[in-house]
Structure formats: structure tokens, C-alpha cells
Design a protein around this motif. Structure first.
Motif, mmCIF file in Angstrom:
data_model
loop_
_atom_site.group_PDB
_atom_site.id
_atom_site.type_symbol
_atom_site.label_atom_id
_atom_site.label_comp_id
_atom_site.label_asym_id
_atom_site.label_seq_id
_atom_site.Cartn_x
_atom_site.Cartn_y
_atom_site.Cartn_z
ATOM 1 N N ASP A 96 0.850 -1.304 0.115
ATOM 2 C CA ASP A 96 0.070 -0.045 -0.070
ATOM 3 C C ASP A 96 0.817 1.119 -0.106
ATOM 4 N N VAL A 97 0.711 2.028 -1.030
ATOM 5 C CA VAL A 97 1.476 3.198 -1.134
ATOM 6 C C VAL A 97 0.605 4.378 -0.258
ATOM 7 N N THR A 98 1.194 4.876 0.782
ATOM 8 C CA THR A 98 0.595 5.759 1.727
ATOM 9 C C THR A 98 0.717 7.091 1.409
ATOM 10 N N LYS A 99 1.777 7.577 0.798
ATOM 11 C CA LYS A 99 2.093 8.708 0.226
ATOM 12 C C LYS A 99 3.141 8.870 -0.933
ATOM 13 N N ILE A 100 2.932 9.801 -1.918
ATOM 14 C CA ILE A 100 3.885 9.985 -3.019
ATOM 15 C C ILE A 100 3.763 11.256 -3.385
ATOM 16 N N THR A 101 5.045 11.601 -3.342
ATOM 17 C CA THR A 101 5.041 13.027 -3.586
ATOM 18 C C THR A 101 6.299 13.431 -4.524
ATOM 19 N N VAL A 102 6.028 14.478 -5.390
ATOM 20 C CA VAL A 102 6.895 14.831 -6.417
ATOM 21 C C VAL A 102 8.042 15.753 -5.500
ATOM 22 N N VAL A 103 9.377 15.439 -5.924
ATOM 23 C CA VAL A 103 10.322 16.284 -5.195
ATOM 24 C C VAL A 103 11.057 17.292 -6.033
ATOM 25 N N ASN A 104 11.082 18.447 -5.544
ATOM 26 C CA ASN A 104 11.516 19.514 -6.213
ATOM 27 C C ASN A 104 13.146 19.458 -6.367
ATOM 28 N N PRO A 105 13.794 19.966 -7.564
ATOM 29 C CA PRO A 105 15.110 20.033 -7.801
ATOM 30 C C PRO A 105 15.944 20.250 -6.283
ATOM 31 N N ASP A 106 15.282 21.247 -5.736
ATOM 32 C CA ASP A 106 16.107 21.747 -4.522
ATOM 33 C C ASP A 106 15.765 20.931 -3.481
ATOM 34 N N GLY A 107 15.257 19.957 -3.725
ATOM 35 C CA GLY A 107 14.936 18.742 -2.539
ATOM 36 C C GLY A 107 13.783 19.103 -1.699
ATOM 37 N N SER A 108 13.204 20.306 -1.953
ATOM 38 C CA SER A 108 11.842 20.447 -0.968
ATOM 39 C C SER A 108 10.680 19.660 -1.712
ATOM 40 N N ALA A 109 9.706 19.713 -0.991
ATOM 41 C CA ALA A 109 8.558 18.688 -1.250
ATOM 42 C C ALA A 109 7.785 19.323 -2.391
ATOM 43 N N GLY A 110 7.578 18.694 -3.139
ATOM 44 C CA GLY A 110 6.676 19.234 -4.332
ATOM 45 C C GLY A 110 5.189 18.699 -4.023
#
Lengths: 340, 689
Positions: free
Chosen positions: B133-147
Motif C-alpha cells: 500500500d502506497v501511503t504517500k507519494i510526492t514529487v520532489v523539487n530539484p532543490d529537494g523540497s517537497a513538491g
């Protein structure tokens, strides 16, 4: 030699020795039982010979099969055959014969229908011969073929009745009981076992749980047959009850005699392990195979002889059989060839 | 050239360019450049790890995972760095969630298994099922911050069979799309529970084999290649780098893909860190019961490999045989195809009943043996050899196992069969009795390469259920092994007999060199075959690969008699009845027949009583042909395909006839042997009467 000559009051060992001498004094029994296996096996052997010959035809593959093992041809044959041919597997080679057959019984493995029918027929033949065999061993002297087969006939119907009861017991043991042990208990006991050796020993324990009652009932029915013959009992239920009384009162001797016979059986198969022929083509290989079968026959007769000797030594006397020697029907021909 | 081919060619050019750029970057920016490196044999493992291998490193995973034995579950977080090396923009992602195949009986995997007549979860308890089960999926910005959080956008898809209940493949849209050459970074949190010990992954007791355990991206080229999980097929993923930290109970030994970097304790837990570049999967195993052994593989001309064996205590006496099997693969595959490039190879001896044996993963694989394993019967050697061989065929040449499993299974079986023949002899047949526990070795039956270790006997029982060209996932359930392993191996061995081993070795070594770290297709293999043999091969591909035809050639009739004739013959101006016999001349007549649909050119060989032989070719296309030979002596035998080039011929007994057959002798011998078995069975059963 009479049992008393050993001065043992016929203990187990004395009974076993007495039984061995009885078998030695009945060579025609050995030959006859051995021939009975050949008579049952030969028709199917000829069928298989025909199947193999037809499959090989005039192929050059036959040369390798004749001289040794042509395993590729063998697999090809098995892929295309049915009936008797389906039982022609590598386990017919050498000592694998013993492994496979004991495993078949222990695991209640299915067999091709035609083989199952042959086995069933042989069980009937054995049941027929059993009366004459016990009668001969009990009287411990030559009676002639007429008397032997007369005894077979006399006791066959009684043994059929006994066989019905035995069949019911064995059906329970080989059927629901075995299934419960190995399809229900074994998976539960081994569900989380991660070591194969442990699973193997669990299985050995279950084999023991299967074999102990099997042997116990086998002993019970053996002595029932002996009492039926020696005491000329008509009621098989009565024979079973009488057998139970005898076994209970003489449990130690009965058990020791049985164990000695089992040990001898193991020695025989141990001997075959050492001398079992490989795939070479010579007739010596067939002779060794038949020698092994003869030894198996002797072991089986020894079971009956030693048990009979023990019974007679405890409750009767050597050579005692209640029923008079079976006679042919009155006829000049019968008198001419009957026992003198 | 069709559209798909043009796109594929562009993809190849782009990938080649990316690889060249990467290589140049390494050479220009790394002081310890390739030319300055000491010979690889002298490299310590860590340094060897940094030696770059030419993989595109498309999908890179940085994973943290914790195993909880009490709940039989894992909790993980991964940072996926994915480079779009395809030819088009990626507007979405595809995530494999393999353990969902064991989520419930409506999964595609279990439905396909039931079609094959097997229903392993029919009576399973709630605890027996597994999931991811995927509980969270987030795109990560190039600077490493959460997108952008795309958790809610993740949805299950079933592009192969439209099974709406299947959860083995998920997708989510990307906004913006990832253009070719761009990079996507995703942070994925998930939890998973192991299914019961079943089909490659699972747990029993304190033994865990952890495979297909993390959300894994599909393969992208001109679009996503990502299939649902089928019972018939295996896996397909891109190469990349893996940096994985696994936390397990303290005192538990762990083995994984790659090289151990560190180990740290915290309370009652231990965290192992493993790294490996240039692989396309990551698997691991842990148990407190393993016994660890190590052996260095060294052979002239090949880089050394540290072999690490995690073995069950009851099999410890078989450790050397495990190493022998692995060393045989490294040596022979290395000599024949190319070197194994990684510094380590981990062999895992799975726990009894774990159902995880005989499976390959990059630089780690499971073997499997028995407590009682007679020597000279290649158990465990065969399975170790086979799975070690997969490091080459699957691990390095990374074909799509969902579509073309034969490219690794068939080539590997063909190869391991040859290794067994060269290095692991004798190899006797073994069967097991008494509940499949007690082995019996047949010293009269040596297993042969051409038939037995190519599994001819399995193949011939169902040769026509499918064609080898059928996509693997689409094979009839139960025929996958027959096709992908056995028919493919027999096909390759037939090619060897047609063109020699030296030619096949050249074909495979070129194929290996050209396609390692890439994803070849069957056409790529056949292209190399054509290139090396200089022949078109189309007829062979049509007959053997594309069709499900069975092959069976036979000698239908064979006779050798005095040449004679009788009848009415011209005599001056009249017709006269004559009977002519040409003394000293024998006519040998051979009728050959093609019994099945498969067509293959074969030779007909006749042997005469004076030892001479005559050979005639036949194109094998017609249903029958007649060959006549007039000689001063009689013939003694006739054979069709005498060298047995066509190993796919399912019935070789009918390929020959002799005028002096030994069939009566053979039939008598074997029927009498069988009779002893039957007599013994009768005595055994009659014990009860």
C-alpha cells in the motif's frame, strides 16, 4: 525336531526356530507360493513385453536398451504408453524396487488400475492358499497336493468371511486413518517447520503411528487364521476373539516372534540392497531377482510357521490340527492318487 | 521502417548518446579514471564498486525500510530519481506493486493460476494474504523540497486484461510532464505485508526473503512498458543505482543485492546499508539461522568475485557444492560470454517450505537443496549454477521477462546444460520416496545433456500448446516453463548442432556484449544469429520460433533385397514375360515420412553390411520421400537425422530402422526386470493376507 526338544517350553526364539524348520521341511510350499507370484505376474509381463517390443520395433534404439539403459527411449515410451506400460518406470531397477513398493504402501500411493487389479487378484489367491499353507505348516508333514488344495478349499470360504472383516479394518487404516495422519495431521505439525530434517522425523513418527495399528491388526488376523485352521473353527468372529485372547495372554512372545521375523525381513532386503542387479542384460540379473522373491516367500512363510509353532506350543502341541486330513471325494482315481 | 521502429531507433540513439555522455563525464571528471585504474583483480570491493559500468542508470532508488517480524510487515520510504531516457515526454508514471498479486483471489495473478488448475489461496486465512500500500507519494523539487502530493492521483490500472480488481500496477499523472532528458524525483512512502510463504517471496518462521517489495517504476522508452503481474511471467525494470538501508531485529544476519557499506545497532535493531550500481532490482534476505561462508572466485583473465553463502544449518555439509555450482557459472559463462562485472555474489539457501528457492535477483539469488543430497546428482549444483547463470542472462542482458522470458530462461538453460556436461559429471538420476524425502540414485542412468538437462521429456509431453513467440504473459498457464525454458533451450541446442558450438558461442558472446545493460528483444538475438551465421534463418524462425508445430520424422519403411524385376519386356519385336534378378546387386529402399506439421531439413543415412555409408539430404517439407540405393551388398540400417541435429523431434525411436533389431532382446530383458518389481509388490501387499 519338536519344540520341546529345546527345553524352552516354546519361548519365542524356540517357536521361531521351530517355524524355520517347518518351512525347511515344506519346500513345495515355497515353490508353490513363488510360482503363484509368477503365475499372476506373467500375463502382465507378456503384455509389457509386447508393448515394449512394439514401441521399439526395428529401431536402432533397441540396441542401447538391450545392452544397458536407453533413458531417452524410456522416457519416450512412458510419454506414449498407457495401462501396464505406465508402470514401467526407473524404479523397477535394482533396489529401487524395494524402495518404491514399500513407499507405495507407506504413502498409500495410487497405482495404475491394471496393477491394482493384479494386486487384488493376488490377495484373493493368497487368501485361497492361506488355509492350505497353515494346515501344512501346522501338521508339519507332507500331505500331498490333493490334501493341500482340499484344505485351501475348505478354509477359503471361512477366510473370505474373515477377509471381509479384515478388509474393513484395513480400509479404515489405509483410507480415512492414513488420510487423517498425512493430509491433516502432518500439514498441521509441519506448517511452520523450516528444517527439512525435522519434517522428515515428524513423518517418520506418523509412519510409526500408521504401522503400529497395522501390524497389530495383522497379528490379530494372523492368529485368527491359525486358530481357525488348528482348531477347525467355523466362526471367524469367534476366531478373532480367540486370537485376541491368545495374543493378549502371550503378548510378549507374540511380539518377539513378530519382531524377529521383521528383522529377518530387513536382513533379506538388506541382502538385496547389496546384490540387486543393475541394468546389465545377463540372465544372472533375472536369477538374482527371482532369488530375492524366493527369499521374500520364505520370510512370509516363516511368519506363518513361527506363529503357528508358537500357538501350538502354547495351547496345543506340535502337529496338532483338529480337523482330519482333508480327503479327496471317494473315487478310484482319488484313492489312487490320494495320500498314502 | 514502421513508426515503432523509427521511435525505437531514436531511443537507441538517445540512449547511446546519454551513455557516451556519462562515460565522458566519468573520464573527464574522475581522477581515478579507467585508464589509471589498477587491474581489477587488485581492487578492494568498495573501490571496485565505484568503477563505473556502462548502464544507463535510469531509475535510482534510495530506500529505507524496517522489518517488523511481529506483524510480518515492512514499512518503507524511497526516493526515486528517474531520468527520462525515452524519446517522448512522460505524462504519467507507472508503479509496480507486486505484492498486491497476493491481496485477494481476484488478482490477475491468482486468476491465471486458477486457470492452470491450481488455487493456492482457496482456503487461505486473512493472515496469509499480502499487499503493498502506497501511503504517500510526492514529487520532489530539484532543490529537494517537497513538491506536489500526487497520492490521491495514484490509481490502479489493468491495461493487459482489464481486470478492475487487480492492484499490481498503479499510475498517476504528472503535471508538468517529464521531457526526454529531464529528471523526476519522487518520494514514496509505503507499507507492505508479506504473503504467506508462497511463490518466491514470503516468510516462514524467522526466515524472510524479500523480493519485489518496493514500489518500482516501469520501463519507459516510447511510452511506458509496464505490465500487470501475471503468474506466467517475471519482471522488467530499468537499470539504476540502489542505496538501501534495511532495519531488522538485532542478531539477524542479512544478505542483499550489492555490497554491505555499514552496519549499525540501535536498541534491539540493526540497520544494514547495502549499495549497488548498475542493476535493475534489489532483493534481500534476513534470518538469525543462517550460517555464513565466503569463498573467493578467481580464474585467470576474469575479475575476482567474493562469493558469500548464507546456508541453512542442516545443509552446511553441502556448502562446497554450492560454491562449486556458482564458480562453474562464473568461470564458464565468463569464458563463453563475458565477465561478471560485480564484486560480490550472494547465494541464499532458503529455509524449508519457504517457497522462495530457485530465483534470481541482481548479485543475489536463492538456490535450494535437500537434507539428503547424494553426490553426483547435481543437487544443489544445478540450481546454483542456473541461478548464478541468470546474473548474465537477466541480470546483465535484461530482457523483458513479461514478454520474452525465453531470452533469459532459454539461453540460461541451454548454457547451464552445457556447463553441467563439461564440469559437473557424472550426473545420475535421483528419485525420492517416502513422502519425497528419501533419495535413491540410479547409478545406471546418467543424465544426458541433449535430452535430460534440456528437459526434453517435459517438452515432448506438450510441445504444441503454444508457440515460443507468444508473449510470455500470454502463454497458456502451465506452458510457460515448457516454452520459455525447454523449447528455447532445445532450439538453441539444435542451432548448435547445425552450426557448431563455436558458432553458437560466438553468437551468444556478441549478443551479450552488445546488449548487456540494455533490454533486447528476440529480433535482436536473431539479428546477431543472422550476422554470425551469414544466413537468413527466416525459415528456422518460422518453423521453430513462430509456430507451435511439433516435429517428428520417421523411417517408415526399410528394405534391402536382390534387385529383380518380372513382367513383360521387349524382346526384339515381341513382348516376352521375364523374371530378372541382377546377381550381386541389392536394392535398398528407404521411405521417410514427416509425421507432424513441423518442417526441417534432415539427412538420411544408410549403412551397408560392408561398413560403407550413403547419405542423402532431404528438405523435410513433403510428407514423405523415397530413397533408393543399388549396391553390391545389403544395407543393415537406415536413419533419418542420424546426428540428431533436430533436438525438437519428439520421437527419436522411429528415426531409425535396422534389419537386425534387438527389440526382442530388449523387450524380454526389461519385461522380466519389471516382473520382479510386480512380484515384490504382490508379496508386499499380500503381507496383510
Amino acid at each position: 525336531m519338536t519344540p520341546g526338544a529345546w527345553g524352552l517350553g516354546l519361548g519365542a526364539w524356540g517357536a521361531w526356530l521351530d517355524g524355520l524348520n517347518r518351512v525347511k521341511r515344506a519346500p513345495w510350499l515355497v515353490i508353490g507360493v513363488w510360482l503363484s507370484t509368477i503365475l499372476l505376474a506373467l500375463p502382465l509381463t507378456l503384455v509389457l513385453q509386447e508393448q515394449i517390443g512394439a514401441h521399439l520395433g526395428s529401431s536402432m534404439a533397441a540396441q542401447a536398451a538391450a545392452d544397458g539403459v536407453n533413458y531417452d527411449w524410456w522416457n519416450e515410451f512412458l510419454a506414449q504408453t498407457s495401462g501396464v506400460g505406465a508402470s514401467f518406470v526407473p524404479a523397477i531397477l535394482g533396489f529401487a524396487v524395494v524402495m518404491k513398493n514399500l513407499s507405495t504402501v507407506a504413502d498409500v500411493s495410487p497405482m495404475p488400475m491394471v496393477i491394482a487389479i493384479a494386486v487384488s487378484m493376488y490377495l484373493l489367491v493368497s487368501m485361497f492358499l492361506a488355509g492350505g499353507v497353515i494346515d501344512r505348516l501346522a501338521r508339519d508333514h507332507d500331505l500331498g497336493a490333493g490334501a493341500f488344495f482340499s484344505a485351501c478349499g475348505v478354509y477359503f470360504v471361512r477366510f473370505i468371511r474373515l477377509g471381509v472383516i479384515a478388509a474393513l479394518v484395513y480400509w479404515v487404516l489405509f483410507g480415512p486413518y492414513h488420510t487423517w495422519l498425512f493430509d491433516d495431521v502432518y500439514p498441521v505439525l509441519t506448517e511452520n517447520v523450516t528444517v527439512e530434517r525435522t519434517a522428515f522425523f515428524i513423518r517418520l513418527g506418523l509412519y510409526a503411528a500408521f504401522l503400529v495399528p497395522l501390524y497389530a491388526f495383522n497379528i490379530l488376523f494372523d492368529y485368527a487364521k491359525i486358530r481357525a485352521v488348528v482348531e477347525d473353527r467355523r466362526s471367524m468372529l469367534g476366531a478373532i476373539v480367540a486370537s485376541w485372547r491368545f495374543v493378549r495372554r502371550n503378548a510378549i512372545a507374540v511380539g518377539v516372534v513378530y519382531k524377529i521375523n521383521i528383522l529377518v525381513f530387513l536382513l533379506v532386503i538388506g541382502l538385496y540392497y547389496l546384490i540387486a542387479p543393475g541394468a546389465s542384460a545377463d540372465t544372472l540379473a533375472f536369477a538374482i531377482g527371482q532369488l530375492y522373491i524366493v527369499l521374500r516367500v520364505i520370510v512370509r512363510l516363516q511368519f506363518a510357521a513361527s506363529q503357528t509353532a508358537l500357538f501350538q506350543g502354547r495351547l496345543a502341541h506340535a502337529g496338532y490340527v483338529a480337523r482330519p486330513i482333508p480327503k479327496w471325494p471317494d473315487s478310484p482315481a482319488a484313492e489312487a492318487i490320494g495320500p498314502r | 521502417m514502421v513508426v515503432a521502429d523509427r521511435k525505437r531507433l531514436r531511443g537507441q540513439i538517445l540512449r547511446g548518446g546519454a551513455a557516451l555522455a556519462a562515460l565522458l563525464a566519468v573520464v573527464l571528471h574522475s581522477p581515478a579514471s579507467i585508464s589509471a585504474q589498477p587491474p581489477s583483480a587488485q581492487l578492494p570491493i568498495a573501490q571496485a564498486l565505484t568503477t563505473p559500468l556502462p548502464s544507463p542508470r535510469t531509475a535510482n532508488y534510495d530506500i529505507d525500510v524496517t522489518l517488523d517480524p511481529a506483524t510480518r510487515s515492512i514499512t518503507g520510504t524511497e526516493l526515486v530519481t528517474w531520468h527520462n531516457q525515452g524519446v517522448v515526454a512522460a505524462y504519467s508514471i507507472r508503479l509496480h506493486l507486486y505484492w498486491n498479486a497476493f491481496r485477494n483471489t481476484n488478482s490477475t495473478w491468482l486468476k491465471q493460476r486458477r486457470l492452470a488448475g491450481d488455487d493456492p489461496f482457496a482456503h487461505a486465512d486473512a493472515d496469509d494474504f499480502g499487499y503493498t500500500d502506497v501511503t504517500k507519494i510526492t514529487v520532489v523539487n530539484p532543490d529537494g523540497s517537497a513538491g506536489r502530493d500526487i497520492t490521491k492521483a495514484l490509481h490502479f490500472i489493468s491495461p493487459d486484461d482489464q481486470n478492475a480488481d487487480d492492484r499490481s500496477l498503479a499510475a498517476a499523472d504528472l503535471d508538468p510532464a517529464i521531457q526526454p532528458g529531464e529528471t523526476l524525483r519522487l518520494r514514496i512512502e509505503w507499507k507492505g505485508r508479506f504473503p504467506k510463504n508462497f511463490d518466491r517471496t514470503g516468510v516462514i518462521g524467522n526466515y524472510y526473503f524479500v523480493s519485489q517489495w518496493f514500489p518500482k517504476l516501469g520501463v519507459f522508452d516510447a511510452g511506458w512498458t509496464a505490465h500487470q503481474f501475471f503468474a506466467n511471467s517475471e519482471f522488467f525494470a530499468d537499470f539504476g543505482s540502489y542505496d538501501v538501508r534495511m532495519t531488522v531485529p538485532k542478531g539477524w544476519m542479512l544478505g542483499a543485492t550489492g555490497v554491505e557499506q555499514s552496519r549499525s545497532d540501535s536498541g534491539d535493531r540493526t540497520t544494514y546499508r547495502y549499495r549497488q550500481d548498475d542493476v535493475h532490482d534489489f532483493a534481500w534476505t534476513t534470518s538469525p539461522d543462517f550460517i555464513e561462508k565466503r569463498q573467493q572466485f578467481e580464474t585467470p583473465g576474469r575479475p575476482p568475485v567474493q562469493m558469500r553463502l548464507l546456508i541453512q544449518p542442516e545443509h552446511e555439509y553441502l556448502a562446497d557444492r554450492h560454491f562449486a555450482g556458482a564458480a562453474a557459472a562464473l568461470k564458464y559463462y565468463g569464458e563463453w560470454y563475458g565477465s561478471y562485472p560485480y564484486p560480490t555474489l550472494t547465494i541464499v539457501d532458503p529455509a524449508w517450505q519457504s517457497e522462495s528457492g530457485g530465483m534470481e535477483y541482481p548479485t543475489i539469488f536463492t538456490a535450494g537443496t535437500r537434507w539428503l543430497s547424494p553426490r553426483y546428482s547435481n543437487d544443489p549444483e544445478y540450481v546454483v549454477l542456473h541461478e548464478a547463470g541468470h546474473q548474465f542472462w537477466y541480470g546483465l542482458v535484461a530482457n523483458n521477462e513479461v514478454e520474452f522470458a525465453w531470452l533469459d530462461e532459454g539461453i540460461n538453460e541451454y548454457s547451464d546444460s552445457r556447463v553441467q556436461w563439461e564440469a559437473l559429471q557424472p550426473n545420475y538420476l535421483v528419485q525420492r520416496f517416502f513422502g519425497d524425502f528419501v533419495p535413491w540414485q540410479y547409478r545406471d542412468i546418467k543424465l544426458q545433456r541433449a535430452t535430460d538437462t534440456n528437459w526434453m521429456n517435459t517438452y515432448r509431453r506438450a510441445p504444441d500448446r503454444d508457440s515460443l513467440s507468444t508473449p510470455t504473459a500470454g502463454l497458456w498457464p502451465g506452458t510457460h516453463q515448457n516454452m520459455s525454458y525447454h523449447k528455447a533451450a532445445l532450439m538453441l541446442h539444435t542451432l548448435e548442432r547445425m552450426y557448431t558450438w563455436e558458432t553458437m558461442q560466438k553468437v551468444l558472446s556478441i549478443f551479450f556484449a552488445k546488449w548487456k545493460f540494455k533490454h533486447p528483444r528476440p529480433s535482436d538475438f536473431f539479428d546477431v544469429l543472422r550476422e554470425v551465421t551469414g544466413k537468413d534463418q527466416q525459415w528456422f524462425i518460422e518453423q521453430v520460433y513462430n509456430s507451435s508445430n511439433t516435429f517428428d520424422y520417421a523411417i517408415e519403411r526399410f528394405s534391402s533385397e536382390s534387385l529383380s524385376s518380372r513382367g513383360l519386356f521387349e524382346d526384339t519385336e515381341d513382348l516376352r514375360f521375364k523374371e530378372n534378378t541382377e546377381k550381386g546387386t541389392f536394392r535398398t529402399t528407404v521411405v521417410v515420412r514427416r509425421l507432424e506439421a513441423g518442417q526441417f531439413p534432415v539427412d538420411v543415412l544408410v549403412t551397408f553390411s560392408n561398413g560403407e555409408q550413403a547419405r542423402e539430404p532431404w528438405d523435410g517439407r513433403g510428407r514423405w520421400a523415397v530413397f533408393n540405393f543399388d549396391r553390391p551388398v545389403k544395407a543393415v540400417s537406415a536413419q533419418i537425422d542420424p546426428e540428431r541435429r533436430l533436438l525438437l523431434d519428439t520421437n527419436y525411436t522411429n528415426n531409425s530402422r535396422t534389419l537386425e533389431p534387438a527389440s526382442d532382446r530388449a523387450a524380454t530383458k526389461w519385461s522380466l526386470r519389471w516382473m520382479v518389481w510386480l512380484q515384490d509388490l504382490l508379496m508386499t501387499c499380500a503381507f496383510l493376507v
